[in-house]
Design an enzyme around this catalytic site. Structure first.
Site, PDB file in Angstrom:
ATOM      1  N   ARG A   1      22.498  32.031  55.181  1.00  0.00           N
ATOM      2  CA  ARG A   1      22.062  31.707  53.816  1.00  0.00           C
ATOM      3  C   ARG A   1      21.054  30.562  53.790  1.00  0.00           C
ATOM      4  O   ARG A   1      20.535  30.211  52.729  1.00  0.00           O
ATOM      5  CB  ARG A   1      23.254  31.314  52.957  1.00  0.00           C
ATOM      6  CG  ARG A   1      24.421  32.273  53.039  1.00  0.00           C
ATOM      7  CD  ARG A   1      25.671  31.662  52.478  1.00  0.00           C
ATOM      8  NE  ARG A   1      26.872  32.431  52.818  1.00  0.00           N
ATOM      9  CZ  ARG A   1      27.494  32.349  53.966  1.00  0.00           C
ATOM     10  NH1 ARG A   1      27.045  31.525  54.906  1.00  0.00           N
ATOM     11  NH2 ARG A   1      28.549  33.081  54.211  1.00  0.00           N
TER      12      ARG A   1
ATOM     13  N   LYS B   1      26.910  40.345  41.895  1.00  0.00           N
ATOM     14  CA  LYS B   1      28.120  39.520  41.790  1.00  0.00           C
ATOM     15  C   LYS B   1      27.781  38.051  41.557  1.00  0.00           C
ATOM     16  O   LYS B   1      28.315  37.408  40.658  1.00  0.00           O
ATOM     17  CB  LYS B   1      28.971  39.701  43.045  1.00  0.00           C
ATOM     18  CG  LYS B   1      30.329  39.063  42.967  1.00  0.00           C
ATOM     19  CD  LYS B   1      30.278  37.633  43.415  1.00  0.00           C
ATOM     20  CE  LYS B   1      31.608  36.947  43.156  1.00  0.00           C
ATOM     21  NZ  LYS B   1      31.529  35.524  43.528  1.00  0.00           N
TER      22      LYS B   1
ATOM     23  N   ASP C   1      34.224  40.656  42.769  1.00  0.00           N
ATOM     24  CA  ASP C   1      34.309  40.323  44.190  1.00  0.00           C
ATOM     25  C   ASP C   1      35.509  41.061  44.774  1.00  0.00           C
ATOM     26  O   ASP C   1      36.080  41.946  44.144  1.00  0.00           O
ATOM     27  CB  ASP C   1      34.446  38.801  44.387  1.00  0.00           C
ATOM     28  CG  ASP C   1      35.838  38.324  44.024  1.00  0.00           C
ATOM     29  OD1 ASP C   1      36.505  38.974  43.200  1.00  0.00           O
ATOM     30  OD2 ASP C   1      36.278  37.309  44.576  1.00  0.00           O
TER      31      ASP C   1
ATOM     32  N   PRO D   1      32.042  39.067  37.005  1.00  0.00           N
ATOM     33  CA  PRO D   1      31.720  39.139  38.441  1.00  0.00           C
ATOM     34  C   PRO D   1      32.782  39.948  39.193  1.00  0.00           C
ATOM     35  O   PRO D   1      33.971  39.705  39.020  1.00  0.00           O
ATOM     36  CB  PRO D   1      31.760  37.680  38.898  1.00  0.00           C
ATOM     37  CG  PRO D   1      31.821  36.846  37.660  1.00  0.00           C
ATOM     38  CD  PRO D   1      32.412  37.703  36.595  1.00  0.00           C
TER      39      PRO D   1
ATOM     40  N   ARG E   1      35.539  26.898  52.888  1.00  0.00           N
ATOM     41  CA  ARG E   1      34.283  26.687  53.603  1.00  0.00           C
ATOM     42  C   ARG E   1      33.114  26.458  52.652  1.00  0.00           C
ATOM     43  O   ARG E   1      32.181  25.720  52.969  1.00  0.00           O
ATOM     44  CB  ARG E   1      33.998  27.858  54.542  1.00  0.00           C
ATOM     45  CG  ARG E   1      33.525  27.392  55.924  1.00  0.00           C
ATOM     46  CD  ARG E   1      33.253  28.562  56.847  1.00  0.00           C
ATOM     47  NE  ARG E   1      32.035  29.244  56.516  1.00  0.00           N
ATOM     48  CZ  ARG E   1      30.816  28.823  56.865  1.00  0.00           C
ATOM     49  NH1 ARG E   1      30.691  27.708  57.549  1.00  0.00           N
ATOM     50  NH2 ARG E   1      29.761  29.503  56.525  1.00  0.00           N
TER      51      ARG E   1
ATOM     52  N   ASN F   1      29.899  36.109  50.700  1.00  0.00           N
ATOM     53  CA  ASN F   1      30.545  36.452  51.966  1.00  0.00           C
ATOM     54  C   ASN F   1      31.108  35.225  52.673  1.00  0.00           C
ATOM     55  O   ASN F   1      30.898  35.025  53.867  1.00  0.00           O
ATOM     56  CB  ASN F   1      29.550  37.173  52.884  1.00  0.00           C
ATOM     57  CG  ASN F   1      30.234  37.952  53.982  1.00  0.00           C
ATOM     58  OD1 ASN F   1      31.330  38.464  53.785  1.00  0.00           O
ATOM     59  ND2 ASN F   1      29.625  38.036  55.136  1.00  0.00           N
TER      60      ASN F   1
END
Length: 278
Positions: free
Chosen positions: A176, A213, A232, A230, A127, A122
């Site tokens: 996280r 994922k 996404d 994966p 970033r 997310n």
DNA sequence: ACCCAGGTGGCTT
DNA sequence: AAGCCACATGGG
């Protein structure tokens, strides 16, 4: 300042490779483009400046032997053959492969991939890069300085395992933050997942902060499981565009990838991911 | 003020 | 098993 480069390695006859494709396709987060077509970054503990001229790959590195870098860049894999195979039956894949002809799946360090992709959830790629660099600067060993930039190794699991939630929160890791010390401790207890692809996957899913994922990203980029697919938000877009899936039909997409992409699922996913994300 | 980004954990049906 | 929703952060 201390000269960071200790030796130069040259690999000739390197085909099906483009450094921009390799380093911008979303598989790694620590490399930066130079103004001369080169890429500079850190792989695990080692600094590297890479330049590809024609089919000659020149690496100026701070460490690591020839075999390490040969493996890292996956030079033993015949991507020409893979691309012909996967492009043959499907026009969408053929277009992606043609456009992103120079992708290679790097053989990165497992722990680095584990931590990096837990951070990725997310989150967006700029970033993610910023988070990882902040962490390396704070907790990684300094490798040296070049061109006014300091380079840091990826932090050791032993060190991250001892850190608090707050240590990561102050680096803007957000919610996280407590996943990372937990994951580091678990990695130190259990080591690198082994066994069949399904066994590796099951073990990864036991980490807090790893779902389907991220587990597949770690399988593909950190465990050499090139069938891993994966899914996404970008993959959902192209699965919808190319094959008509509803955007929330993850199960259907997984099934399709398994049946139609099989052992090359990871490669296909990566060509299409980079093609669609642009 | 929303919506989105290489999603997941936890809680409720 | 499936459907919600909160979760930090920063950019568009």
């Amino acid at each position: 300042m201390n000269e960071i480069i200790t030796h130069r390695l040259e690999f000739t006859g390197v085909c099906d490779m483009n450094l921009t494709h390799v380093f911008e396709c979303g598989q790694c987060f620590r490399w930066t483009a130079g103004d001369d077509g080169s890429y500079t970054g850190v792989a695990g503990q080692y600094f590297c400046r890479a330049l590809l001229t024609g089919t000659t790959l020149v690496l100026d590195v701070s460490g690591g032997d020839r075999e390490f870098w040969y493996d890292y860049f996956d030079l033993g894999t015949d991507y020409g053959r893979i691309k012909r195979t996967i492009g043959a039956a499907d026009k969408g894949i053929a277009a992606a492969v043609e456009h992103c002809y120079g992708i290679r799946i790097l053989q990165q360090d497992f722990y680095e991939v584990l931590i990096s992709f837990i951070i990725s959830q997310n989150n967006n790629i700029p970033r993610i890069k910023a988070c990882i660099e902040a962490m390396c600067r704070e907790y990684g060993k300094e490798i040296g300085c070049r061109g006014g930039i300091e380079y840091y190794a990826f932090p050791e699991a032993e060190l991250l395992a001892e850190l608090s939630h707050e240590s990561f929160a102050s680096l803007k890791f957000g919610y996280r933050s407590d996943y990372l010390p937990k994951a580091s401790r678990r990695f130190l207890e259990r080591g690198k997942p082994r066994g069949t692809a399904e066994e590796k996957r099951r073990e990864l899913l036991e980490y807090t902060g790893i779902g389907p994922k991220v587990a597949n990203c770690i399988m593909l980029f950190g465990l050499g499981e090139v069938s891993a697919f994966p899914i996404d938000t970008w993959v959902r877009t192209f699965m919808s565009d190319l094959y008509g899936f509803a955007k929330d039909d993850i199960k259907g997409m997984e099934k399709y990838a398994k049946e139609h992409f099989g052992k090359y699922g990871g490669y296909i996913q990566q060509y299409l991911f980079y093609y669609y994300r642009g």
